[in-house]
Design an enzyme around this catalytic site. Structure first.
Site: not given
Ligand code: NAP
Length: 323
Positions: A240, A269, A288
């Protein structure tokens, strides 16, 4: 019996609309995107179901206006645009679309790594602008090898671990930071090593951000962090935009405090051609498109309507925030 009412802040695939029409009375916003707040405030009052997108801010005011709402179903994995705690307090279900977009987003992150290190988009710009003069010299258009470089993954969740698999195939060293490390077995199978945030910042040749946008991660990457990064390091963000302070990033790139960046997401955006980052050469900018493949978007639509259907009937969505 009267059909339940569903409002969509944008249109979806035809197959999804046809499914929805069979069961609900639907209305789709057309015109300005994102939908103006005043219009959404009016529309949300009378419906039982809402389908929304990452640009639609569903805050306390919006939720208070939604007197009949049973479910908010967002066409995204990120839900930082929704006040989920308040929605849950008001007994409104929140559905989202993880997993199906993991591969597509990890692919994009990896393509941005390749692009910025091998100067693909820059090469394209060079030719289009008629600036390709020398060929094949010792120092002409040289990029950087991926092999042997250290990739630091901030947020080794679904997308972060999928990116790790791609990076392993390119013989990269992979370190990561989460708030909590993953199991030793998983670390072994992915070939990753847990480090503190500080080590990730100082030891990575490439940092790829995959944490959600939260209070903790808001503006995390600012000048203080850029100064700690290697001068030769690259920053990739497909998570993000608000996780990075863009003004500081522009300065860090111009002053060569870091080597380059590649972004899919921005603080606000869409960005236009006057945005300061567009004036910088050592950055790749894409609009995006993390989850934007034909197959993935169709899968997201399927889940979005399933989440809606479950939530509108008082059941837990397949992918649900909270309860
Ligand atoms: P996910 O499976 O929930 O993974 C997020 C990871 O971040 C987890 O391993 C979590 O581990 C870690 N985390 C959370 N808060 C943290 C912090 N403060 N410090 C360090 N680590 C932290 O999510 P995902 O499906 O991989 O997606 C991740 C993000 O990508 C989404 O939230 C979304 O905003 C973004 N995204 C963007 C697009 C795009 O179109 N560009 C598409 C899909 C997703 P812990 O809980 O152990 O900290």
């Amino acid at each position: 019996m009267q059909k339940k009412r569903v409002f969509l802040t944008r249109t979806l695939h035809n197959f999804a609309l046809n499914e929805l029409k069979k069961k609900y009375q639907i209305e789709i916003h057309s015109g300005e995107i994102p939908i103006p707040k005043t219009k959404l405030l009016k529309k949300i009052q009378n419906v039982e179901g809402l389908i929304c997108f990452p640009y639609d801010k569903i805050d306390k005011e919006m939720i208070d206006a939604a007197k009949n709402l049973k479910v908010i179903s967002t066409f995204s994995v990120g839900y930082d645009h929704i006040d989920t705690q308040y929605a849950i307090k008001k007994k409104i279900r929140v559905g989202y679309t993880p997993e199906v977009l993991t591969d597509a987003t990890a692919d994009l992150a990896f393509s941005l790594i390749l692009d910025i290190l091998r100067r693909v988009s820059e090469g394209d710009r060079t030719i289009r602008e008629g600036k390709w003069r020398q060929i094949y010299g010792a120092y002409d258009y040289v990029g950087i090898d991926l092999q042997g470089k250290t990739l630091g993954i901030l947020g080794l969740g679904r997308i972060g671990s999928t990116l790790a698999k791609r990076a392993k195939a390119f013989d990269m060293k992979i370190i990561y930071h989460n708030r909590k490390s993953i199991s030793k077995n998983k670390e072994k199978s992915l070939g990753v090593k847990y480090v503190t945030l500080d080590k990730l910042i100082t030891q990575s040749d490439i940092i790829s951000i995959h944490v959600p946008h939260t209070k903790e991660t808001d503006q995390l990457f600012d000048m203080k962090i850029f100064r700690k990064m290697r001068k030769t390091a690259y920053l990739i963000n497909t998570a993000r935009g608000k996780i990075i302070n863009e003004k500081d990033l522009a300065v860090a790139l111009k002053k060569k405090i870091i080597a380059g960046a590649a972004l899919d997401v921005y603080e606000n955006e869409p960005i236009g051609k006057k945005h300061p980052l567009t004036k910088i050469q050592n950055i790749v900018l894409v609009p995006h498109i993390g989850s934007s493949t034909k197959e993935t978007r169709a899968k997201m639509a399927k889940i979005t309507i399933k989440n809606l259907e479950l939530g509108i009937n008082g059941k837990k969505p397949i992918y649900s925030v909270g309860y």
